[in-house]
Design a protein around this motif. Sequence first.
Motif, PDB file in Angstrom:
ATOM      1  N   GLU A  10     -31.668   4.519 -34.218  1.00 34.87           N
ATOM      2  CA  GLU A  10     -32.860   5.130 -33.628  1.00 34.87           C
ATOM      3  C   GLU A  10     -32.683   5.331 -32.130  1.00 34.87           C
ATOM      4  O   GLU A  10     -33.114   6.342 -31.577  1.00 34.87           O
ATOM      5  CB  GLU A  10     -34.098   4.260 -33.882  1.00 34.87           C
ATOM      6  N   GLN A  11     -32.043   4.362 -31.467  1.00 36.85           N
ATOM      7  CA  GLN A  11     -31.834   4.457 -30.025  1.00 36.85           C
ATOM      8  C   GLN A  11     -30.909   5.622 -29.685  1.00 36.85           C
ATOM      9  O   GLN A  11     -31.157   6.365 -28.741  1.00 36.85           O
ATOM     10  CB  GLN A  11     -31.246   3.143 -29.483  1.00 36.85           C
ATOM     11  N   GLN A  12     -29.872   5.797 -30.464  1.00 32.44           N
ATOM     12  CA  GLN A  12     -28.949   6.904 -30.237  1.00 32.44           C
ATOM     13  C   GLN A  12     -29.662   8.238 -30.436  1.00 32.44           C
ATOM     14  O   GLN A  12     -29.510   9.161 -29.632  1.00 32.44           O
ATOM     15  CB  GLN A  12     -27.735   6.801 -31.162  1.00 32.44           C
ATOM     16  N   ALA A  13     -30.449   8.339 -31.489  1.00 39.70           N
ATOM     17  CA  ALA A  13     -31.198   9.580 -31.749  1.00 39.70           C
ATOM     18  C   ALA A  13     -32.175   9.862 -30.616  1.00 39.70           C
ATOM     19  O   ALA A  13     -32.307  11.011 -30.168  1.00 39.70           O
ATOM     20  CB  ALA A  13     -31.945   9.483 -33.087  1.00 39.70           C
ATOM     21  N   ALA A  14     -32.843   8.816 -30.108  1.00 45.16           N
ATOM     22  CA  ALA A  14     -33.804   8.985 -29.011  1.00 45.16           C
ATOM     23  C   ALA A  14     -33.099   9.429 -27.736  1.00 45.16           C
ATOM     24  O   ALA A  14     -33.588  10.307 -27.010  1.00 45.16           O
ATOM     25  CB  ALA A  14     -34.575   7.686 -28.778  1.00 45.16           C
ATOM     26  N   ALA A  15     -31.946   8.853 -27.454  1.00 42.00           N
ATOM     27  CA  ALA A  15     -31.194   9.216 -26.247  1.00 42.00           C
ATOM     28  C   ALA A  15     -30.694  10.657 -26.329  1.00 42.00           C
ATOM     29  O   ALA A  15     -30.784  11.410 -25.348  1.00 42.00           O
ATOM     30  CB  ALA A  15     -30.026   8.249 -26.050  1.00 42.00           C
ATOM     31  N   GLU A  16     -30.173  11.046 -27.481  1.00 41.71           N
ATOM     32  CA  GLU A  16     -29.696  12.426 -27.657  1.00 41.71           C
ATOM     33  C   GLU A  16     -30.853  13.413 -27.535  1.00 41.71           C
ATOM     34  O   GLU A  16     -30.721  14.459 -26.905  1.00 41.71           O
ATOM     35  CB  GLU A  16     -28.992  12.576 -29.012  1.00 41.71           C
ATOM     36  N   TRP A  17     -32.002  13.072 -28.117  1.00 40.44           N
ATOM     37  CA  TRP A  17     -33.181  13.921 -28.039  1.00 40.44           C
ATOM     38  C   TRP A  17     -33.647  14.057 -26.596  1.00 40.44           C
ATOM     39  O   TRP A  17     -33.945  15.164 -26.137  1.00 40.44           O
ATOM     40  CB  TRP A  17     -34.286  13.341 -28.924  1.00 40.44           C
ATOM     41  N   ALA A  18     -33.719  12.936 -25.869  1.00 36.00           N
ATOM     42  CA  ALA A  18     -34.183  12.951 -24.473  1.00 36.00           C
ATOM     43  C   ALA A  18     -33.279  13.830 -23.611  1.00 36.00           C
ATOM     44  O   ALA A  18     -33.763  14.589 -22.765  1.00 36.00           O
ATOM     45  CB  ALA A  18     -34.241  11.529 -23.914  1.00 36.00           C
ATOM     46  N   GLU A  19     -31.981  13.750 -23.855  1.00 37.11           N
ATOM     47  CA  GLU A  19     -31.047  14.578 -23.080  1.00 37.11           C
ATOM     48  C   GLU A  19     -31.210  16.057 -23.439  1.00 37.11           C
ATOM     49  O   GLU A  19     -31.288  16.919 -22.565  1.00 37.11           O
ATOM     50  CB  GLU A  19     -29.610  14.119 -23.334  1.00 37.11           C
ATOM     51  N   LYS A  20     -31.304  16.339 -24.714  1.00 34.49           N
ATOM     52  CA  LYS A  20     -31.418  17.730 -25.177  1.00 34.49           C
ATOM     53  C   LYS A  20     -32.680  18.398 -24.635  1.00 34.49           C
ATOM     54  O   LYS A  20     -32.656  19.573 -24.285  1.00 34.49           O
ATOM     55  CB  LYS A  20     -31.427  17.755 -26.711  1.00 34.49           C
ATOM     56  N   PHE A  21     -33.788  17.655 -24.552  1.00 35.96           N
ATOM     57  CA  PHE A  21     -35.060  18.237 -24.128  1.00 35.96           C
ATOM     58  C   PHE A  21     -35.453  17.861 -22.701  1.00 35.96           C
ATOM     59  O   PHE A  21     -36.615  17.968 -22.326  1.00 35.96           O
ATOM     60  CB  PHE A  21     -36.165  17.865 -25.126  1.00 35.96           C
ATOM     61  N   ASP A  22     -34.463  17.438 -21.912  1.00 37.96           N
ATOM     62  CA  ASP A  22     -34.662  17.139 -20.491  1.00 37.96           C
ATOM     63  C   ASP A  22     -35.804  16.172 -20.228  1.00 37.96           C
ATOM     64  O   ASP A  22     -36.586  16.362 -19.294  1.00 37.96           O
ATOM     65  CB  ASP A  22     -34.895  18.440 -19.691  1.00 37.96           C
ATOM     66  N   MET A  23     -35.914  15.137 -21.032  1.00 38.41           N
ATOM     67  CA  MET A  23     -36.939  14.122 -20.802  1.00 38.41           C
ATOM     68  C   MET A  23     -36.445  13.168 -19.716  1.00 38.41           C
ATOM     69  O   MET A  23     -35.284  12.770 -19.720  1.00 38.41           O
ATOM     70  CB  MET A  23     -37.241  13.341 -22.082  1.00 38.41           C
TER      71      MET A  23
END
Length: 158
Positions: free
Chosen positions: A60-73
């Motif tokens: 879940e942490q990896q998915a959250a980190a990849e998502w945050a990077e992809k969507f400029d969070m």
Amino acid sequence: MEHAPCGHEVVHDLSDRPADRRAGFARWLAGRECSDCWKAARDADTESKEQWLAAKRAEEQQAAAEWAEKFDMPPLEGPERALEWGERSRHQLMTAAHTALAIEGTWSEADWAELEEKARTITRAGWWIDQRDAEGSDLVELLDAASESDRATENPYR
């Protein structure tokens, strides 16, 4: 008495039981693992649950980190122990909101982009953790209700 499941012989003191209930309790005990085997199985089960949970959290942490990077969070702020939990909570709530509002709902891409901008301003990890059980469809109202202390002090995304 021999415990049938594990085969171990254990002496049990049943003198504190009423005489008419000792035989039934002895039969019940014989059908169970001895205390040592039961504790060992329970401890092994706890270890396997902890390993599964750790692997699930890492995924879940990896998915959250990849998502945050992809969507400029932006990175979250707060105590070190809250940061990863906050990131996972933000990812899960934003994903649920996107599903409820844009995929299943009637939101346009422009509506969603506006919501993403609001979400970027909330950088306190604790705020996202506090909202972890919220419905995705409630995110608009939650973001509007966030206080200034939940928002980034210097937000490059504004």
